[in-house]
Motif scaffolding. Structure first.
Motif, PDB file in Angstrom:
ATOM      1  N   SER A  78      55.045  38.118  29.079  1.00 63.90           N
ATOM      2  CA  SER A  78      54.383  39.390  28.769  1.00 63.90           C
ATOM      3  C   SER A  78      53.411  39.243  27.610  1.00 63.90           C
ATOM      4  N   LEU A  79      53.831  38.534  26.569  1.00 64.74           N
ATOM      5  CA  LEU A  79      52.964  38.355  25.408  1.00 64.74           C
ATOM      6  C   LEU A  79      51.715  37.545  25.764  1.00 64.74           C
ATOM      7  N   LEU A  80      51.899  36.465  26.503  1.00 68.36           N
ATOM      8  CA  LEU A  80      50.740  35.651  26.878  1.00 68.36           C
ATOM      9  C   LEU A  80      49.800  36.409  27.814  1.00 68.36           C
ATOM     10  N   SER A  81      50.358  37.185  28.720  1.00 72.94           N
ATOM     11  CA  SER A  81      49.523  37.996  29.608  1.00 72.94           C
ATOM     12  C   SER A  81      48.793  39.092  28.831  1.00 72.94           C
ATOM     13  N   PHE A  82      49.476  39.701  27.859  1.00 75.12           N
ATOM     14  CA  PHE A  82      48.834  40.724  27.032  1.00 75.12           C
ATOM     15  C   PHE A  82      47.675  40.140  26.236  1.00 75.12           C
ATOM     16  N   ILE A  83      47.884  38.967  25.657  1.00 77.35           N
ATOM     17  CA  ILE A  83      46.807  38.333  24.887  1.00 77.35           C
ATOM     18  C   ILE A  83      45.634  37.993  25.785  1.00 77.35           C
ATOM     19  N   PHE A  84      45.917  37.492  26.986  1.00 75.38           N
ATOM     20  CA  PHE A  84      44.846  37.176  27.931  1.00 75.38           C
ATOM     21  C   PHE A  84      44.049  38.428  28.288  1.00 75.38           C
ATOM     22  N   SER A  85      44.745  39.519  28.585  1.00 75.04           N
ATOM     23  CA  SER A  85      44.053  40.754  28.968  1.00 75.04           C
ATOM     24  C   SER A  85      43.334  41.394  27.786  1.00 75.04           C
ATOM     25  N   TRP A  86      43.923  41.304  26.608  1.00 71.04           N
ATOM     26  CA  TRP A  86      43.332  41.913  25.420  1.00 71.04           C
ATOM     27  C   TRP A  86      41.998  41.254  25.070  1.00 71.04           C
ATOM     28  N   ASN A  87      41.928  39.948  25.258  1.00 70.18           N
ATOM     29  CA  ASN A  87      40.735  39.208  24.868  1.00 70.18           C
ATOM     30  C   ASN A  87      39.749  38.980  26.006  1.00 70.18           C
ATOM     31  N   ASN A  88      40.061  39.456  27.195  1.00 66.43           N
ATOM     32  CA  ASN A  88      39.205  39.167  28.336  1.00 66.43           C
ATOM     33  C   ASN A  88      37.882  39.912  28.215  1.00 66.43           C
ATOM     34  N   PHE A  89      36.822  39.154  28.308  1.00 64.92           N
ATOM     35  CA  PHE A  89      35.481  39.706  28.145  1.00 64.92           C
ATOM     36  C   PHE A  89      34.755  39.835  29.482  1.00 64.92           C
ATOM     37  N   MET A  90      34.950  38.875  30.369  1.00 65.74           N
ATOM     38  CA  MET A  90      34.147  38.811  31.593  1.00 65.74           C
ATOM     39  C   MET A  90      34.393  39.988  32.525  1.00 65.74           C
ATOM     40  N   PHE A  91      35.641  40.343  32.767  1.00 67.29           N
ATOM     41  CA  PHE A  91      35.905  41.470  33.657  1.00 67.29           C
ATOM     42  C   PHE A  91      35.333  42.757  33.083  1.00 67.29           C
ATOM     43  N   SER A  92      35.460  42.915  31.790  1.00 64.65           N
ATOM     44  CA  SER A  92      34.998  44.145  31.157  1.00 64.65           C
ATOM     45  C   SER A  92      33.482  44.249  31.162  1.00 64.65           C
ATOM     46  N   VAL A  93      32.803  43.149  30.960  1.00 65.70           N
ATOM     47  CA  VAL A  93      31.343  43.217  30.920  1.00 65.70           C
ATOM     48  C   VAL A  93      30.766  43.493  32.312  1.00 65.70           C
ATOM     49  N   ILE A  94      31.478  43.080  33.350  1.00 62.73           N
ATOM     50  CA  ILE A  94      30.997  43.303  34.709  1.00 62.73           C
ATOM     51  C   ILE A  94      31.454  44.651  35.261  1.00 62.73           C
ATOM     52  N   LEU A  95      32.713  45.006  35.060  1.00 64.15           N
ATOM     53  CA  LEU A  95      33.294  46.163  35.730  1.00 64.15           C
ATOM     54  C   LEU A  95      33.365  47.429  34.880  1.00 64.15           C
ATOM     55  N   ALA A  96      33.268  47.310  33.573  1.00 62.21           N
ATOM     56  CA  ALA A  96      33.399  48.487  32.717  1.00 62.21           C
ATOM     57  C   ALA A  96      32.032  49.111  32.466  1.00 62.21           C
ATOM     58  N   GLY A  97      32.057  50.389  32.219  1.00 63.64           N
ATOM     59  CA  GLY A  97      30.844  51.119  31.880  1.00 63.64           C
ATOM     60  C   GLY A  97      31.051  51.870  30.582  1.00 63.64           C
ATOM     61  N   ASP A  98      30.307  52.943  30.412  1.00 68.33           N
ATOM     62  CA  ASP A  98      30.431  53.726  29.184  1.00 68.33           C
ATOM     63  C   ASP A  98      31.781  54.437  29.075  1.00 68.33           C
ATOM     64  N   LYS A  99      32.363  54.823  30.209  1.00 68.16           N
ATOM     65  CA  LYS A  99      33.645  55.531  30.182  1.00 68.16           C
ATOM     66  C   LYS A  99      34.819  54.597  29.929  1.00 68.16           C
ATOM     67  N   THR A 100      34.691  53.341  30.329  1.00 71.35           N
ATOM     68  CA  THR A 100      35.828  52.419  30.277  1.00 71.35           C
ATOM     69  C   THR A 100      35.547  51.195  29.413  1.00 71.35           C
ATOM     70  N   LYS A 101      34.812  51.379  28.361  1.00 66.59           N
ATOM     71  CA  LYS A 101      34.458  50.262  27.484  1.00 66.59           C
ATOM     72  C   LYS A 101      35.696  49.739  26.773  1.00 66.59           C
ATOM     73  N   TYR A 142      61.601  35.289  20.210  1.00 72.96           N
ATOM     74  CA  TYR A 142      61.769  35.239  21.652  1.00 72.96           C
ATOM     75  C   TYR A 142      60.783  34.259  22.289  1.00 72.96           C
ATOM     76  N   VAL A 143      59.590  34.200  21.749  1.00 70.49           N
ATOM     77  CA  VAL A 143      58.579  33.292  22.297  1.00 70.49           C
ATOM     78  C   VAL A 143      58.984  31.841  22.097  1.00 70.49           C
ATOM     79  N   VAL A 144      59.478  31.505  20.915  1.00 69.17           N
ATOM     80  CA  VAL A 144      59.890  30.126  20.644  1.00 69.17           C
ATOM     81  C   VAL A 144      61.043  29.727  21.553  1.00 69.17           C
ATOM     82  N   SER A 145      62.053  30.605  21.668  1.00 71.27           N
ATOM     83  CA  SER A 145      63.177  30.263  22.552  1.00 71.27           C
ATOM     84  C   SER A 145      62.752  30.306  24.004  1.00 71.27           C
ATOM     85  N   GLY A 146      61.811  31.174  24.337  1.00 69.86           N
ATOM     86  CA  GLY A 146      61.341  31.256  25.713  1.00 69.86           C
ATOM     87  C   GLY A 146      60.535  30.051  26.127  1.00 69.86           C
TER      88      GLY A 146
END
Length: 154
Positions: A78-101, A142-146
């Motif tokens: 979950s943490l690694l997926s959250f970090i990936f989604s939080w920092n993702n630039f490409m999907f947002s620059v293509i699919l997001a507009g003024d409402k979903t920036k 949890y991440v270290v043990s995981g």
């Protein structure tokens, strides 16, 4: 990214949160599955069999026994997926507009053709890093043990 944009524009999902959620899910889900396979394979089958003998269904065994045991793996994925989604630039620059920036697009707007507002850019970069840092610090044990529990067996 061009086919991705064409697909979402044909179904009228550009500049919607649905497009961003679907795109992050379709890319993040294989990564999560890849991480979680090692956790589920490391669990002994005797645990599942004992739950079935005690009268649980397969669904109950998964929810009441397997999932709590694999908690560090779930938190790590979950943490690694959250970090990936939080920092993702490409999907947002293509699919997001003024409402979903998203925040990476907002930080990108500090740069223009003629100048870069370095002070505001660095302040915004520090601020959008804080939630990830706080979540990582809270779930660090949890991440270290995981990560060590899901390592390849030798």
């Amino acid at each position: 990214m061009i086919p991705w944009f064409i697909l979402f524009s044909k179904i009228h999902l550009v500049d919607t949160y649905t497009a961003l959620i679907l795109s992050h899910m379709l890319v993040g889900l294989p990564f999560i599955i890849w991480i979680m396979i090692s956790f589920f394979e490391a669990l002994p089958t005797e645990i599942e069999e004992s739950g079935l003998i005690d009268g649980c269904t397969h669904h109950q065994v998964f929810l009441r026994i397997i999932l709590p045991i694999s908690g560090p793996g779930v938190i790590t994925a979950s943490l690694l997926s959250f970090i990936f989604s939080w920092n993702n630039f490409m999907f947002s620059v293509i699919l997001a507009g003024d409402k979903t920036k998203t925040l990476p697009i907002a930080v990108f707007n500090f740069m223009s053709y003629s100048e870069i507002n370095w002070g505001a850019l660095m302040a915004a970069a520090c601020i959008i890093t804080l939630p990830v840092l706080i979540i990582a610090l809270v779930s660090q044990r949890y991440v270290v043990s995981g990560l060590s529990a899901g390592a390849v067996k030798g």
